[in-house]
Design a protein around this motif. Structure first.
Motif, PDB file in Angstrom:
ATOM      1  N   MET A   1      28.093 -34.388  40.818  1.00  0.00           N
ATOM      2  CA  MET A   1      27.043 -35.058  40.072  1.00  0.00           C
ATOM      3  C   MET A   1      25.861 -35.415  40.975  1.00  0.00           C
ATOM      4  SD  MET A   1      26.086 -36.446  37.118  1.00  0.00           S
ATOM      5  CE  MET A   1      27.465 -36.872  36.109  1.00  0.00           C
ATOM      6  N   GLU A   2      26.141 -35.777  42.222  1.00  0.00           N
ATOM      7  CA  GLU A   2      25.045 -36.139  43.125  1.00  0.00           C
ATOM      8  C   GLU A   2      24.085 -34.961  43.313  1.00  0.00           C
ATOM      9  OE1 GLU A   2      24.388 -38.247  47.479  1.00  0.00           O
ATOM     10  OE2 GLU A   2      26.391 -38.217  46.590  1.00  0.00           O
ATOM     11  N   LYS A   3      24.612 -33.753  43.449  1.00  0.00           N
ATOM     12  CA  LYS A   3      23.755 -32.571  43.585  1.00  0.00           C
ATOM     13  C   LYS A   3      22.902 -32.375  42.338  1.00  0.00           C
ATOM     14  CE  LYS A   3      26.743 -29.935  46.691  1.00  0.00           C
ATOM     15  NZ  LYS A   3      27.562 -28.722  46.825  1.00  0.00           N
ATOM     16  N   THR A   4      23.491 -32.614  41.179  1.00  0.00           N
ATOM     17  CA  THR A   4      22.771 -32.491  39.904  1.00  0.00           C
ATOM     18  C   THR A   4      21.616 -33.482  39.873  1.00  0.00           C
ATOM     19  OG1 THR A   4      24.824 -31.862  38.811  1.00  0.00           O
ATOM     20  CG2 THR A   4      23.022 -32.592  37.395  1.00  0.00           C
ATOM     21  N   LEU A   5      21.887 -34.710  40.263  1.00  0.00           N
ATOM     22  CA  LEU A   5      20.856 -35.747  40.240  1.00  0.00           C
ATOM     23  C   LEU A   5      19.739 -35.457  41.239  1.00  0.00           C
ATOM     24  CD1 LEU A   5      23.197 -38.831  39.799  1.00  0.00           C
ATOM     25  CD2 LEU A   5      21.718 -37.783  38.069  1.00  0.00           C
ATOM     26  N   LYS A   6      20.061 -34.836  42.362  1.00  0.00           N
ATOM     27  CA  LYS A   6      19.020 -34.439  43.317  1.00  0.00           C
ATOM     28  C   LYS A   6      18.102 -33.380  42.714  1.00  0.00           C
ATOM     29  CE  LYS A   6      21.389 -35.599  47.598  1.00  0.00           C
ATOM     30  NZ  LYS A   6      22.043 -35.117  48.810  1.00  0.00           N
ATOM     31  N   VAL A   7      18.677 -32.446  41.969  1.00  0.00           N
ATOM     32  CA  VAL A   7      17.866 -31.418  41.308  1.00  0.00           C
ATOM     33  C   VAL A   7      16.939 -32.071  40.291  1.00  0.00           C
ATOM     34  CG1 VAL A   7      17.938 -29.405  39.779  1.00  0.00           C
ATOM     35  CG2 VAL A   7      19.551 -29.573  41.693  1.00  0.00           C
ATOM     36  N   ILE A   8      17.461 -33.016  39.531  1.00  0.00           N
ATOM     37  CA  ILE A   8      16.646 -33.692  38.512  1.00  0.00           C
ATOM     38  C   ILE A   8      15.518 -34.483  39.175  1.00  0.00           C
ATOM     39  CG2 ILE A   8      16.705 -35.509  36.746  1.00  0.00           C
ATOM     40  CD1 ILE A   8      19.588 -34.290  36.106  1.00  0.00           C
ATOM     41  N   ARG A   9      15.825 -35.167  40.258  1.00  0.00           N
ATOM     42  CA  ARG A   9      14.774 -35.882  40.985  1.00  0.00           C
ATOM     43  C   ARG A   9      13.727 -34.886  41.484  1.00  0.00           C
ATOM     44  NH1 ARG A   9      16.335 -39.313  46.122  1.00  0.00           N
ATOM     45  NH2 ARG A   9      16.431 -37.217  46.961  1.00  0.00           N
ATOM     46  N   GLY A  10      14.169 -33.697  41.894  1.00  0.00           N
ATOM     47  CA  GLY A  10      13.246 -32.663  42.346  1.00  0.00           C
ATOM     48  C   GLY A  10      12.293 -32.193  41.258  1.00  0.00           C
ATOM     49  N   ILE A  11      12.755 -32.209  40.020  1.00  0.00           N
ATOM     50  CA  ILE A  11      11.891 -31.824  38.891  1.00  0.00           C
ATOM     51  C   ILE A  11      10.704 -32.787  38.805  1.00  0.00           C
ATOM     52  CG2 ILE A  11      11.757 -31.572  36.372  1.00  0.00           C
ATOM     53  CD1 ILE A  11      14.759 -30.794  36.464  1.00  0.00           C
ATOM     54  N   LYS A  12      10.981 -34.067  38.993  1.00  0.00           N
ATOM     55  CA  LYS A  12       9.899 -35.057  38.966  1.00  0.00           C
ATOM     56  C   LYS A  12       8.995 -34.892  40.182  1.00  0.00           C
ATOM     57  CE  LYS A  12       8.625 -39.839  38.853  1.00  0.00           C
ATOM     58  NZ  LYS A  12       8.916 -41.158  39.296  1.00  0.00           N
ATOM     59  N   LEU A  13       9.601 -34.738  41.363  1.00  0.00           N
ATOM     60  CA  LEU A  13       8.801 -34.599  42.581  1.00  0.00           C
ATOM     61  C   LEU A  13       7.912 -33.368  42.532  1.00  0.00           C
ATOM     62  CD1 LEU A  13      11.472 -35.662  45.246  1.00  0.00           C
ATOM     63  CD2 LEU A  13       9.517 -37.004  44.407  1.00  0.00           C
ATOM     64  N   ALA A  14       8.357 -32.326  41.820  1.00  0.00           N
ATOM     65  CA  ALA A  14       7.560 -31.105  41.689  1.00  0.00           C
ATOM     66  C   ALA A  14       6.441 -31.265  40.664  1.00  0.00           C
ATOM     67  CB  ALA A  14       8.468 -29.938  41.301  1.00  0.00           C
ATOM     68  N   GLY A  15       6.402 -32.396  39.958  1.00  0.00           N
ATOM     69  CA  GLY A  15       5.348 -32.649  38.978  1.00  0.00           C
ATOM     70  C   GLY A  15       5.586 -31.992  37.635  1.00  0.00           C
ATOM     71  N   VAL A  16       6.795 -31.515  37.393  1.00  0.00           N
ATOM     72  CA  VAL A  16       7.106 -30.843  36.127  1.00  0.00           C
ATOM     73  C   VAL A  16       7.236 -31.864  35.002  1.00  0.00           C
ATOM     74  CG1 VAL A  16       8.795 -29.371  34.949  1.00  0.00           C
ATOM     75  CG2 VAL A  16       8.207 -28.933  37.341  1.00  0.00           C
ATOM     76  N   ILE A  17       7.735 -33.057  35.321  1.00  0.00           N
ATOM     77  CA  ILE A  17       7.804 -34.152  34.349  1.00  0.00           C
ATOM     78  C   ILE A  17       7.141 -35.376  34.971  1.00  0.00           C
ATOM     79  CG2 ILE A  17       9.872 -33.396  33.117  1.00  0.00           C
ATOM     80  CD1 ILE A  17      11.525 -35.325  34.878  1.00  0.00           C
ATOM     81  N   LYS A  18       6.661 -36.271  34.100  1.00  0.00           N
ATOM     82  CA  LYS A  18       6.026 -37.492  34.592  1.00  0.00           C
ATOM     83  C   LYS A  18       7.067 -38.489  35.083  1.00  0.00           C
ATOM     84  CE  LYS A  18       2.217 -37.211  31.306  1.00  0.00           C
ATOM     85  NZ  LYS A  18       1.564 -37.896  30.192  1.00  0.00           N
ATOM     86  N   ASP A  19       8.180 -38.601  34.360  1.00  0.00           N
ATOM     87  CA  ASP A  19       9.209 -39.557  34.723  1.00  0.00           C
ATOM     88  C   ASP A  19      10.490 -39.221  33.980  1.00  0.00           C
ATOM     89  OD1 ASP A  19      10.277 -41.678  36.113  1.00  0.00           O
ATOM     90  OD2 ASP A  19       9.137 -43.221  35.068  1.00  0.00           O
ATOM     91  N   TYR A  20      11.587 -39.856  34.386  1.00  0.00           N
ATOM     92  CA  TYR A  20      12.884 -39.635  33.749  1.00  0.00           C
ATOM     93  C   TYR A  20      13.748 -40.866  33.925  1.00  0.00           C
ATOM     94  CZ  TYR A  20      15.475 -39.619  38.066  1.00  0.00           C
ATOM     95  OH  TYR A  20      16.057 -40.027  39.224  1.00  0.00           O
TER      96      TYR A  20
END
Length: 160
Positions: A1-20
């Motif tokens: 799960m930690e790896k999954t959450l890092k990917v999701i955080r990366g989506i935000k850092l990449a500017g693909v989403i504003k927040d989550y």
């Protein structure tokens, strides 16, 4: 799960989403003992294009990283993930007021227990109402805040 959450955080850092923020069953598990849930619900502020909610940027980003879909879920590091755009005033408010929690070595945003309860009450499914009871029994809930949220969003529930 930690790896999954890092990917999701990366989506935000990449500017693909504003927040989550994490909601649903896994959001509930930040405050209660573990139980079975089939997926990780990620509530997002997606980018709007001509006033329309578009999740295709999330899909393109994840596809470019090698992730695939199985039914309605994106499988990220073995975890089925459901990206849910905030869909009403309650979920928007829950995301804005989400809290930072630790999962292993990563910090993530999670709906507070009061908002998890309110959303579950609004959804009204039996499985969601079971989460309400779990949260109330297993964690400290700010009852004044919860009552305020329920009143503001015209929701009723006997908090016992």
């Amino acid at each position: 799960m930690e790896k999954t959450l890092k990917v999701i955080r990366g989506i935000k850092l990449a500017g693909v989403i504003k927040d989550y923020a994490i909601g649903g069953g896994i959001g509930t598990m930040f405050y209660t003992e573990s139980f079975y849930t089939k997926d990780l619900d990620i509530f997002v502020y997606p980018k709007l294009i001509s006033g329309l909610v578009r999740l295709d940027e999330i899909h393109h980003y994840l596809k470019s990283k090698g992730y695939r879909w199985k039914g309605p879920y994106v499988i990220i590091e073995g975890v089925p993930v459901d990206f849910i755009p905030v869909y009403d005033e309650l979920t928007q408010e829950a995301l804005k007021k989400s809290v930072i929690r630790s999962f292993g070595n990563i910090k993530v945003k999670v709906f507070s227990p009061e908002y998890l309860i309110a959303i579950a009450i609004k959804t009204g499914r039996e499985q969601d109402l079971l989460k309400v009871n779990r949260i109330i029994k297993e964690t400290t809930v700010n009852r004044k805040l919860l009552s305020s949220i329920l009143k503001k969003h015209h929701l009723k529930y006997d908090l016992k």
